[in-house]
Write a protein that holds these residues in place. Structure first.
Motif, PDB file in Angstrom:
ATOM      1  N   UNK A 143       0.698   0.989  -0.657  1.00 43.31           N
ATOM      2  CA  UNK A 143      -0.534   1.424   0.010  1.00 43.31           C
ATOM      3  C   UNK A 143      -0.193   2.647   0.850  1.00 43.31           C
ATOM      4  N   UNK A 144      -0.961   3.702   0.675  1.00 44.64           N
ATOM      5  CA  UNK A 144      -0.772   4.935   1.430  1.00 44.64           C
ATOM      6  C   UNK A 144      -1.802   5.009   2.553  1.00 44.64           C
ATOM      7  N   UNK A 145      -1.304   5.075   3.782  1.00 40.19           N
ATOM      8  CA  UNK A 145      -2.160   5.283   4.937  1.00 40.19           C
ATOM      9  C   UNK A 145      -2.093   6.758   5.313  1.00 40.19           C
ATOM     10  N   UNK A 146      -3.197   7.466   5.162  1.00 38.03           N
ATOM     11  CA  UNK A 146      -3.222   8.878   5.518  1.00 38.03           C
ATOM     12  C   UNK A 146      -3.164   9.031   7.036  1.00 38.03           C
ATOM     13  N   UNK A 147      -2.253   9.881   7.485  1.00 32.92           N
ATOM     14  CA  UNK A 147      -2.130  10.158   8.914  1.00 32.92           C
ATOM     15  C   UNK A 147      -2.658  11.550   9.261  1.00 32.92           C
ATOM     16  N   UNK A 148      -3.375  12.139   8.314  1.00 31.57           N
ATOM     17  CA  UNK A 148      -4.243  13.300   8.528  1.00 31.57           C
ATOM     18  C   UNK A 148      -5.433  13.112   7.592  1.00 31.57           C
ATOM     19  N   UNK A 149      -6.483  13.872   7.806  1.00 30.99           N
ATOM     20  CA  UNK A 149      -7.559  13.897   6.825  1.00 30.99           C
ATOM     21  C   UNK A 149      -7.100  14.766   5.657  1.00 30.99           C
ATOM     22  N   UNK A 150      -7.158  14.255   4.431  1.00 30.09           N
ATOM     23  CA  UNK A 150      -6.535  14.953   3.310  1.00 30.09           C
ATOM     24  C   UNK A 150      -7.216  16.278   2.973  1.00 30.09           C
ATOM     25  N   UNK A 151      -6.429  17.161   2.370  1.00 26.10           N
ATOM     26  CA  UNK A 151      -6.977  18.427   1.899  1.00 26.10           C
ATOM     27  C   UNK A 151      -6.109  19.630   2.159  1.00 26.10           C
ATOM     28  N   UNK A 152      -5.283  19.572   3.209  1.00 29.43           N
ATOM     29  CA  UNK A 152      -4.438  20.715   3.548  1.00 29.43           C
ATOM     30  C   UNK A 152      -3.095  20.228   4.075  1.00 29.43           C
ATOM     31  N   UNK A 153      -2.050  21.030   3.854  1.00 33.10           N
ATOM     32  CA  UNK A 153      -0.768  20.765   4.465  1.00 33.10           C
ATOM     33  C   UNK A 153      -0.720  21.328   5.874  1.00 33.10           C
ATOM     34  N   UNK A 154       0.285  20.893   6.629  1.00 31.39           N
ATOM     35  CA  UNK A 154       0.515  21.465   7.952  1.00 31.39           C
ATOM     36  C   UNK A 154      -0.390  20.971   9.051  1.00 31.39           C
ATOM     37  N   UNK A 155      -1.100  19.874   8.835  1.00 34.25           N
ATOM     38  CA  UNK A 155      -1.993  19.353   9.871  1.00 34.25           C
ATOM     39  C   UNK A 155      -1.219  18.498  10.882  1.00 34.25           C
ATOM     40  N   UNK A 156      -1.855  18.258  12.022  1.00 35.74           N
ATOM     41  CA  UNK A 156      -1.233  17.467  13.079  1.00 35.74           C
ATOM     42  C   UNK A 156      -1.353  15.977  12.775  1.00 35.74           C
ATOM     43  N   UNK A 157      -0.288  15.269  13.021  1.00 35.60           N
ATOM     44  CA  UNK A 157      -0.186  13.823  12.841  1.00 35.60           C
ATOM     45  C   UNK A 157      -1.177  13.091  13.748  1.00 35.60           C
ATOM     46  N   UNK A 158      -1.893  12.131  13.180  1.00 35.69           N
ATOM     47  CA  UNK A 158      -2.830  11.317  13.954  1.00 35.69           C
ATOM     48  C   UNK A 158      -2.108  10.051  14.395  1.00 35.69           C
ATOM     49  N   UNK A 159      -1.608  10.053  15.607  1.00 40.25           N
ATOM     50  CA  UNK A 159      -0.776   8.946  16.087  1.00 40.25           C
ATOM     51  C   UNK A 159      -1.543   7.640  16.199  1.00 40.25           C
ATOM     52  N   UNK A 160      -2.860   7.713  16.332  1.00 40.29           N
ATOM     53  CA  UNK A 160      -3.648   6.488  16.451  1.00 40.29           C
ATOM     54  C   UNK A 160      -3.698   5.693  15.147  1.00 40.29           C
ATOM     55  N   UNK A 161      -3.096   6.218  14.084  1.00 39.86           N
ATOM     56  CA  UNK A 161      -2.983   5.454  12.844  1.00 39.86           C
ATOM     57  C   UNK A 161      -1.856   4.428  12.902  1.00 39.86           C
ATOM     58  N   UNK A 162      -0.986   4.514  13.894  1.00 40.05           N
ATOM     59  CA  UNK A 162       0.158   3.591  13.942  1.00 40.05           C
ATOM     60  C   UNK A 162      -0.261   2.129  14.087  1.00 40.05           C
ATOM     61  N   UNK A 163      -1.226   1.785  14.943  1.00 40.41           N
ATOM     62  CA  UNK A 163      -1.686   0.381  14.950  1.00 40.41           C
ATOM     63  C   UNK A 163      -2.265  -0.057  13.601  1.00 40.41           C
ATOM     64  N   UNK A 164      -2.888   0.863  12.896  1.00 40.13           N
ATOM     65  CA  UNK A 164      -3.425   0.555  11.566  1.00 40.13           C
ATOM     66  C   UNK A 164      -2.283   0.266  10.590  1.00 40.13           C
TER      67      UNK A 164
END
Length: 239
Positions: A143-164
């Protein structure tokens, strides 16, 4: 209180995205990544509809396949991936990742990947809850949990995905599912993974870590970057 023993941690895998690579020499870039010690290579397949970008068709991947023996995975960020699944398997991708948000019948899509002889995997965007994949864990190897909204490279990590990520790891462990292949279910994270963020993702329970822009920015080269990211992730997963 449950007496069920904690699940054994899954092995750490470092997976580069080829988005930052030199597209004029993708075959050589794949060979260099394999030499650097990566565990597999991810192809970010984008259609300009599901995500606002266009990238790799199966012919490009097929042309690169002879240049590396390491596993290829195709992350299909496309609307209605079902008609193209066979083409990406034929191109040499041993794992296909479909988005839960982009298919009408997720069970059917994942079963079709398995029928084609590839490893099935499912991805969820940052705003998508893990409930979207809770009933297909027996059909996937990852299972892949995206830690950015997909579409581009070089985006900032969404740390609030860690509890998910942590909740997903708990769900997988409690389900007792060994996944489609019977060898267990990996959690992959993709988006903003760097030396600064990989530890948080690994500590939360992710064991397959995709790095693109950050990996290519290592001044001492790809091999040093792969080794450094692996070391940081392994340390965090053991903490």
């Amino acid at each position: 209180m449950s007496t069920t023993p904690a699940a054994r941690p899954r092995p750490i895998e470092i997976v580069p995205s080829v988005l930052p690579a030199d597209f004029a020499r993708l075959g050589d870039e794949c060979a260099a990544l394999e030499t650097a010690g990566v565990d597999r290579i991810q192809w970010d397949v984008m259609d300009g509809v599901f995500v606002p970008n266009l990238t790799f068709g199966p012919d490009v991947i097929a042309a690169c396949r002879p240049h590396a023996k390491v596993m290829f995975e195709a992350h299909l960020m496309v609307v209605d991936p079902d008609p193209m699944l066979g083409a990406y398997v034929d191109a040499g991708c041993e794992m296909l990742i479909v988005h839960a948000e982009s298919v009408t019948h997720l069970h059917r899509s994942l079963n079709r990947v398995a029928e084609l002889g590839a490893k099935p995997a499912v991805a969820i965007n940052p705003s998508t809850p893990i409930d979207a994949v809770s009933h297909v864990l027996d059909l996937v190897d990852m299972v892949l949990v995206m830690t950015v909204n997909p579409g581009f490279g070089g985006q900032a990590y969404i740390a609030t995905m860690e509890p998910k990520i942590a909740a997903l790891r708990q769900l997988i462990d409690q389900s007792g599912s060994a996944g489609a292949s019977g060898s267990g279910i990996d959690i992959e994270v993709d988006g903003g993974i760097s030396a600064d963020t990989i530890g948080g993702a690994a500590a939360a329970g992710a064991n397959v870590l995709v790095s693109g822009s950050a990996l290519y920015r290592y001044a001492d080269g790809l091999a040093h970057g792969v080794a450094d990211l692996r070391c940081r992730a392994e340390a965090a997963s053991r903490a």
